[in-house]
Design an enzyme around this catalytic site. Structure first.
Site, mmCIF file in Angstrom:
data_model
loop_
_atom_site.group_PDB
_atom_site.id
_atom_site.type_symbol
_atom_site.label_atom_id
_atom_site.label_comp_id
_atom_site.label_asym_id
_atom_site.label_seq_id
_atom_site.Cartn_x
_atom_site.Cartn_y
_atom_site.Cartn_z
ATOM 1 N N GLU A 1 0.833 -1.211 0.000
ATOM 2 C CA GLU A 1 0.000 0.000 0.000
ATOM 3 C C GLU A 1 0.860 1.251 0.000
ATOM 4 O O GLU A 1 1.956 1.248 0.586
ATOM 5 C CB GLU A 1 -0.861 0.021 1.276
ATOM 6 C CG GLU A 1 -2.205 -0.626 1.124
ATOM 7 C CD GLU A 1 -3.224 0.280 0.447
ATOM 8 O OE1 GLU A 1 -2.894 0.941 -0.549
ATOM 9 O OE2 GLU A 1 -4.367 0.305 0.928
ATOM 10 N N ASP A 2 0.356 2.323 -0.604
ATOM 11 C CA ASP A 2 1.059 3.604 -0.531
ATOM 12 C C ASP A 2 0.823 4.260 0.825
ATOM 13 O O ASP A 2 1.747 4.684 1.494
ATOM 14 C CB ASP A 2 0.633 4.522 -1.688
ATOM 15 C CG ASP A 2 -0.885 4.604 -1.853
ATOM 16 O OD1 ASP A 2 -1.608 3.866 -1.149
ATOM 17 O OD2 ASP A 2 -1.351 5.404 -2.679
ATOM 18 N N ASP B 1 -4.848 5.307 5.717
ATOM 19 C CA ASP B 1 -5.390 6.499 6.358
ATOM 20 C C ASP B 1 -6.452 6.040 7.360
ATOM 21 O O ASP B 1 -6.128 5.608 8.464
ATOM 22 C CB ASP B 1 -5.934 7.375 5.221
ATOM 23 C CG ASP B 1 -6.461 8.712 5.664
ATOM 24 O OD1 ASP B 1 -6.314 9.047 6.830
ATOM 25 O OD2 ASP B 1 -7.024 9.437 4.824
ATOM 26 N N PHE C 1 -2.338 16.262 4.439
ATOM 27 C CA PHE C 1 -2.514 15.637 3.132
ATOM 28 C C PHE C 1 -1.182 15.609 2.399
ATOM 29 O O PHE C 1 -0.586 16.650 2.148
ATOM 30 C CB PHE C 1 -3.567 16.363 2.305
ATOM 31 C CG PHE C 1 -4.069 15.516 1.183
ATOM 32 C CD1 PHE C 1 -5.044 14.559 1.408
ATOM 33 C CD2 PHE C 1 -3.513 15.613 -0.077
ATOM 34 C CE1 PHE C 1 -5.473 13.727 0.382
ATOM 35 C CE2 PHE C 1 -3.938 14.793 -1.110
ATOM 36 C CZ PHE C 1 -4.919 13.845 -0.877
ATOM 37 N N ARG D 1 1.723 13.092 -8.666
ATOM 38 C CA ARG D 1 2.255 11.732 -8.499
ATOM 39 C C ARG D 1 3.722 11.641 -8.903
ATOM 40 O O ARG D 1 4.451 10.812 -8.413
ATOM 41 C CB ARG D 1 1.489 10.741 -9.372
ATOM 42 C CG ARG D 1 0.058 10.501 -8.958
ATOM 43 C CD ARG D 1 -0.448 9.239 -9.644
ATOM 44 N NE ARG D 1 -1.888 9.156 -9.684
ATOM 45 C CZ ARG D 1 -2.647 8.682 -8.713
ATOM 46 N NH1 ARG D 1 -2.095 8.302 -7.591
ATOM 47 N NH2 ARG D 1 -3.948 8.608 -8.834
#
Ligand code: IMP
Length: 443
Positions: A356-357, A360, A409, A422
């Site tokens: 996973e990046d 959250d 964020f 990205r």
């Protein structure tokens, strides 16, 4: 203790370098022999053990034995400074005569080490408060505590441009050490007649940096010394930088005014590319060790994971296969989450690592894990580059975590905001004004 020298060292925040914070009886040359790599230099200290070296010139744990020999150092004892059970520094005692250290010596050193721990912790708290004071109003929470000794507050610079340079490095989260090493350039009658001490060492880039003042006569002299240094120490990576050079160097890593087109909208860099790569190598080592002798299926969720997946898999010393999934995200339109792209191959009976990046709230991962478990893999674990733990709603098990990120964020290195950012090589925090109270809207 009839010692000839003593020094107190602090471990940097990544536990990779030992940096001198206090000394007694040691020469300038000995102190500036270079940053000490914590893993090479007495690794037992990192495990909280006392290290005794009877003969410094012959012991392979000593990183710079020739310099120890030249300084007449025979025996060394190192005692860890422990904070909350972990090594945060070290006290080293040096003697000219070979000697043993008694139980009473050792117990005395442990007491001094305990006092050092209190001082270190107070200094760190002080820095935290200072940092918080400085940044209050600008951002909610300071996420990164700079390593104890290499901060602007604790370094006295010889020139204001050096302080500016250090501030820029701090801004871009590039770790630095100020004048950590002196290189002897010329000897006369067995003594050092000339030395050169570069202004900075950047451990992540393994790069020494000397700043120039642009005055021609000084520049010529510096160039001469640099040429000599390169001849004598070909393994050393050093750059002479004027301001323009420096900006170009930063731009190469996607930072600074010359790299501006890429970083518009970024409040600050959280993890440089070099830091991300280093962390990934460590994660890959742990994964390769844990799965020794097995085959592994790596599964990623498109698209945020692309950079992380690509870099991680290159460092795995295992046979691996890849698969990807994509899912729909919450759109407030009454639809439930859907898998929009499913796996190409069956994972039944396979060892699966979900990559996973960022995790959250944990809701996405929770959904995916229950979907994957239903296919009965032999094992199912999770590796995430970022863990935004403060926002967790669903308790998902994370087996490998790159960095715990603050509740902000973040974009870059695969992570997007409305499809953009990205391609940034680093992970940065988006300007809060750009989000204007919206939640994450991944694509
Ligand atoms: P969850 O809240 O754990 O389900 O995370 C859902 C998804 O939101 C993640 O996989 C990311 O794609 C995205 N996300 C969460 N936080 C961030 C962030 O800070 N930056 C970019 N994407 C994020």
């Amino acid at each position: 203790m009839q010692a000839n020298g003593c020094r107190i060292l602090s471990l940097n925040s990544q536990k990779e370098y030992l940096i001198t914070v206090g000394t007694y009886g040691l020469s300038d040359l000995y102190l500036k022999k270079g940053p000490l790599d914590a893993r090479k230099s007495l690794p037992d200290i990192l495990e909280g053990k006392v290290v005794f070296i009877a003969d410094a010139a012959k012991d392979e744990r000593v990183q710079y034995p020739q310099i120890a020999l030249a300084q007449g150092i025979s025996s060394i004892i190192g005692v860890p400074v422990l904070g909350k059970g972990e090594t945060i520094g070290e006290i080293r005692i040096y003697t000219h005569e070979p000697r043993q250290f008694s139980e009473a010596d050792r117990s005395f050193l442990h007491s001094v080490a305990d006092m050092c721990a209190v001082v270190f912790e107070r200094a760190e708290l002080h820095q935290l408060l200072e940092q918080d004071h400085k940044t209050r109003g600008r951002r909610k929470k300071s996420s990164q505590v700079p390593p104890l000794p290499t901060t602007l507050e604790s370094s006295s610079f010889a020139h204001p441009s050096e302080e500016d340079f250090a501030k820029l490095l701090d801004f871009y989260c590039i770790e630095w050490l100020y004048e950590p090493r002196s290189f002897p350039l010329r000897w006369q009658g067995g003594k050092i007649a000339e030395m050169f001490t570069p202004d900075f060492y950047l451990p992540e880039l393994d790069l020494y940096v000397e700043l120039t003042t642009l005055k021609q006569n000084l520049l010529t002299e510096k160039n001469r010394k640099l040429r000599q240094l390169r001849e004598l120490y070909p393994e050393v990576n050093i750059r002479l930088l004027n301001k323009n050079d420096f900006l170009k160097l930063l731009a190469k890593y996607g930072y600074g005014p010359l790299g501006e087109a890429k970083v518009e909208g970024i409040d600050r860099v959280l993890y440089s590319n070099a830091k991300i790569q280093r962390r990934i190598r460590t994660l890959a080592r742990h994964i390769s060790r844990d799965y020794t002798g097995q085959r592994l299926v790596l599964i990623g969720i498109l698209k945020g994971v692309v950079c992380f997946m690509a870099d991680l898999m290159q460092h795995l010393s295992l046979p691996v296969t890849l698969d990807f999934m994509a899912i729909s995200y919450y759109g407030g339109d009454g639809q439930v989450v859907k898998i929009t792209r499913d796996l190409d191959s069956s994972i039944t009976g396979q060892h699966v690592l979900m990559v996973e990046d960022i995790v959250d709230t944990g809701m996405t991962l929770n959904y995916i894990l229950s979907h994957l478990s239903a296919h009965n893999p032999a094992s199912l674990r999770v590796c995430t580059l970022l863990d935004k733990r403060a926002r967790r709603l669903v308790n998902v098990p994370l087996d490998y975590v790159g960095f715990e990120v603050p509740d902000e964020f973040v974009v870059g290195y695969g992570l997007d905001y409305k499809g953009e950012y990205r391609n940034l090589p680093f992970i940065g925090i988006l300007h809060p004004e750009l989000i204007k109270g919206e939640g994450p809207t991944p694509t």
